[in-house]
Design a protein around this motif. Sequence first.
Motif, short mmCIF file in Angstrom:
data_model
loop_
_atom_site.label_atom_id
_atom_site.label_comp_id
_atom_site.label_asym_id
_atom_site.label_seq_id
_atom_site.Cartn_x
_atom_site.Cartn_y
_atom_site.Cartn_z
N THR A 201 0.77 -1.14 -0.10
CA THR A 201 -0.16 0.07 0.01
C THR A 201 0.76 1.17 0.04
O THR A 201 1.90 1.36 0.87
N SER A 202 0.44 2.07 -0.91
CA SER A 202 1.28 3.40 -1.08
C SER A 202 0.57 4.53 -0.85
O SER A 202 -0.73 4.34 -0.29
N GLU A 203 1.06 5.81 -0.58
CA GLU A 203 0.36 7.04 -0.34
C GLU A 203 -0.59 7.07 -1.43
O GLU A 203 -0.40 7.00 -2.84
N PRO A 204 -1.94 7.58 -1.14
CA PRO A 204 -2.95 7.59 -2.14
C PRO A 204 -2.39 8.59 -3.16
O PRO A 204 -1.82 9.46 -3.00
N GLY A 205 -3.03 8.32 -4.31
CA GLY A 205 -2.56 9.25 -5.60
C GLY A 205 -3.30 9.24 -6.64
O GLY A 205 -4.27 8.22 -6.70
N PRO A 206 -3.41 9.97 -7.99
CA PRO A 206 -4.19 9.68 -8.80
C PRO A 206 -3.99 8.37 -9.66
O PRO A 206 -5.04 7.95 -10.33
#
Length: 547
Positions: free
Chosen positions: A395-400
């Motif tokens: 899981t990564s930082e939310p983004g487009p």
Amino acid sequence: MLRALDIRDMLIIDRLSLAFQPGLNVLTGETGAGKSILLDSLGFVLGWRGRAELVRAGATQGEVVAAFDLPAGHAAHDVLAEAGIEVEDELILRRVNYADGRKTAWVNDRRVSGEVLRALSETLVELHGQHDDRGLLNPRGHRALLDAFAGLDLGPTRDAWSALGQARRALAEAEAAFQAVKAEEDFLRHAVSELDKLNPEPGEEAVLDARRRAMQASEKIRADVSRAHAEISEQGAEAVLLDALRRLEGAGDRAGGALEAPIAALGRALAELADAQAGVESCLSALDFDPSELEVLEERLFAIRALARKHGVLPDDLGTLAHELRARLEALDGGERNLAQLRRAVVLAETGYSEAATALSAARKAAAKRLDSAMAAELAPLRMERAVFTTEFETSEPGPGGVDAVTFTVATNPGAPAGPLNRIASGGELSRFLLALKVCLTGDTPGVTMIFDEIDRGVGGATADAVGRRLKALAGQAQVLVVTHSPQVAALGAHHWRVEKRVQDGMTTTTVIPLEPGDRVEEIGRMLSGDTVSDAARAAARSLLDA
């Protein structure tokens, strides 16, 4: 497709023209012959950052020209359109490197920047090798590669992310504005109350000032105006003129018409005198005032001026100020309701983004399973059937692009821990992993020329043959250029060039020779046996070519 490459005065290349073909193109030659110079030259015309000094010693400038066939719908057309360049089916790149370090580039005779060349290169050429950390080895690009493999549409997630960003910005701006107004609530309520109580009107200050001045001056002029009124009234000039008019009218009949003009003039004088009386009476009426009225007037005038000074505005602008402060106060009173609505909008946007990102993650994980299976099928012919390729998710930082961090990992032996491609695999294993991965991902880059720089390093025998056959299969879908030291790979090429270094008149130059079938036997025999090509090596070369 790369159709032609023309090089002039670059490093140890004097003059060199190459005409490439569709399918698998192989370049061979001894170590140090200059194969890397060809790639440096191609990278130069494509705008890649490489060696600083490329101009051949003694030359004033070096030049590289690359010609590409550009079919309709190729991704390069979008880059060209953005740069304002019209190209149909042939794209010619030319770049000159001057001895003083300056560089100039053209696309179809239109001068362009290095940035345009690099943007074009991303659609025209892919370079793959053991040290190519810009491509398949770069974990930062693995998610994009997986998305391309799956043909995913990121539009809904990007739109949801944009909507969430807008909702959050709107809430943050509203909260900041609310807090700013909240901090001055006491001032606003007092100021609005004060302004509403006074209720000044535009132009009122000037009217009050004029009235005040008139009142102050009235006592000084009233006596003179009253005396003048008496002198022109019935007890003064009016009475004298009336007496004179009656006397003349009485004598008019006996004067034989001689008094008609004087009588008319006196009539006009009496009319003018009546107008003067009316004006003076009006003035006297205006000069009449109650001293308490002056006190009230001055009190309001001073209040308006004091309030204007307090707020740093002109007296006539107090009404506008009251409207502005009232609007800010109303915003404060309605701020909580507005903030509640904006918070609900953020929650809805977060839900929308979460749903889009979740759906995208599910599609990626499904595609990852297909990619892992495809890699297993590709690794087996490359003699790596025991290796395991796995697409890992974090899981990564939310983004487009969603909330997934994607990494391609490998375990070269059963039970061995998995890790990143470039850390776990040896040189030969890495080459085969890259080749297998590229075979699986070829569908995402139609019309791109793929260059493999010694991707078969560290492998030989049956494994090298397997590598060559995968390259040949890959070349069935796109143009492939391979720089190789493997005779098994070279034998599978549809087109073959030998890179040679020559010394003539004390000058070292590199040249590239297209090989005919007989020449290919000699070259592959050299690759098998070394400088002295034996009959056995020639026989082995023929066997490889006929396989």
